[in-house]
Design a protein around this motif. Structure first.
Motif, PDB file in Angstrom:
ATOM      1  N   LEU A 121       0.810  -1.210   0.000  1.00  0.00           N
ATOM      2  CA  LEU A 121       0.000   0.000   0.000  1.00  0.00           C
ATOM      3  C   LEU A 121       0.847   1.266   0.000  1.00  0.00           C
ATOM      4  O   LEU A 121       0.416   2.290  -0.551  1.00  0.00           O
ATOM      5  CB  LEU A 121      -0.926   0.002   1.228  1.00  0.00           C
ATOM      6  N   PHE A 122       2.047   1.180   0.589  1.00  0.00           N
ATOM      7  CA  PHE A 122       2.884   2.376   0.697  1.00  0.00           C
ATOM      8  C   PHE A 122       4.329   2.022   0.342  1.00  0.00           C
ATOM      9  O   PHE A 122       4.832   0.957   0.691  1.00  0.00           O
ATOM     10  CB  PHE A 122       2.840   2.947   2.125  1.00  0.00           C
ATOM     11  N   GLU A 123       4.970   2.935  -0.362  1.00  0.00           N
ATOM     12  CA  GLU A 123       6.393   2.836  -0.641  1.00  0.00           C
ATOM     13  C   GLU A 123       7.114   3.751   0.329  1.00  0.00           C
ATOM     14  O   GLU A 123       6.856   4.966   0.368  1.00  0.00           O
ATOM     15  CB  GLU A 123       6.700   3.257  -2.088  1.00  0.00           C
ATOM     16  N   ARG A 124       8.000   3.166   1.166  1.00  0.00           N
ATOM     17  CA  ARG A 124       8.705   3.966   2.161  1.00  0.00           C
ATOM     18  C   ARG A 124       9.786   4.802   1.475  1.00  0.00           C
ATOM     19  O   ARG A 124      10.612   4.282   0.707  1.00  0.00           O
ATOM     20  CB  ARG A 124       9.345   3.076   3.221  1.00  0.00           C
ATOM     21  N   MET A 125       9.764   6.092   1.744  1.00  0.00           N
ATOM     22  CA  MET A 125      10.711   7.036   1.155  1.00  0.00           C
ATOM     23  C   MET A 125      11.525   7.676   2.276  1.00  0.00           C
ATOM     24  O   MET A 125      11.157   7.582   3.463  1.00  0.00           O
ATOM     25  CB  MET A 125       9.956   8.116   0.371  1.00  0.00           C
TER      26      MET A 125
END
Length: 281
Positions: free
Chosen positions: A47-51
């Motif tokens: 659900l989320f791409e960690r940046m």
């Protein structure tokens, strides 16, 4: 997937930052990260791409977001439905048989207006936290709060010989057939008047309501509270030739019944008004 996980997802989606979302949810960043990971595992997607600074949402997250908002809204509505039911103010009211419909309806309209979130139980006769009744029917250990005061009038069949008169004297009633109601407190005040008639009593009724039915059937005349007559088909009324024949209608209740929150609110309102002006049906 549960409500807690959906709340966490929405917070991260809207904040685009794990730290900010954790602060918004009053939880720790590691706990929130674990919750999001559990949701992703349950759905089988990322659900989320960690940046380095925050997160980027995936296409699947964009698809999930409106559905998650809808599911949370439905869950909240369901919770509110049952919470509001549990917060209802309960009140039981007994209604004596000879209370006019106009009085009862005015009382009920006022009760729903005064007591917020009221859940009312209405029953016939003696019961409930309080009773809508005439003063004479209050028990010795009950208090009485008057709401209405009304006069008695003469009720006649519409086709009676006296029905067209504008007013009557006592002499006009020396040769009429009376319908009496011995069980009612007004009977004793009318006994002397009844005995003046040379004609025997036409009928005996167990209540004022039944006396009205007998009048409508043409059985005779009766002295009845004005509120009970209304526009009753087949019955006309004339001012009673007996002065000061009145009754008071109000609330009968035991002192301890005021521990009931709904009755306390209702009682406080009623004490602060003038019944004739504010509760007239």
């Amino acid at each position: 997937m549960d409500i807690r996980q959906l709340n966490a997802f929405i917070a991260v989606f809207e904040e685009r930052n794990i730290t900010s979302a954790a602060q918004r949810l009053f939880t720790s960043q590691p706990t929130l990260s674990v919750t999001i990971r559990q949701l992703e595992e349950a759905l089988g997607t990322t659900l989320f791409e960690r940046m380095p600074r925050g997160v980027e949402v995936t296409d699947d997250a964009r698809t999930l977001y409106p559905q998650a908002r809808r599911l949370l809204a439905e869950a909240q509505a369901l919770s509110n439905q049952f919470r509001q039911r549990n917060d209802r103010l309960l009140l039981g009211i007994g209604v004596e048989g000879d209370i006019a419909a106009s009085h009862l309806e005015a009382f009920l309209e006022m009760a729903y207006r005064v007591v917020p979130n009221l859940q009312l139980t209405l029953q016939d006769g003696c019961g409930g936290d309080a009773r809508l009744s005439v003063e004479e029917d209050c028990c010795e250990d009950e208090l009485f709060l008057p709401l209405w005061e009304e006069t008695f009038v003469l009720a006649l069949p519409a086709d009676h010989a006296l029905a067209g008169r504008a007013e009557l004297s006592e002499a006009d009633l020396l040769d009429v057939q009376w319908i009496t109601c011995p069980s009612h407190p007004s009977h004793q005040r009318l006994m002397e008047f009844y005995t003046r008639s040379a004609i025997p009593v036409a009928a005996v009724a167990g209540s004022l309501t039944l006396a009205l039915r007998l009048v409508a059937a043409g059985a005779g005349l009766a002295m009845l509270p004005a509120s009970m007559l209304g526009l009753h088909q087949g019955v006309v009324t004339l001012p009673a030739p007996i002065p000061n024949l009145i009754r008071r209608v109000g609330l009968c209740y035991a002192a301890q019944a005021l521990d009931t929150p709904a009755l306390t609110l209702l009682h406080g309102h009623l004490q602060g008004i003038t019944s004739q002006q504010h509760l007239a049906p």
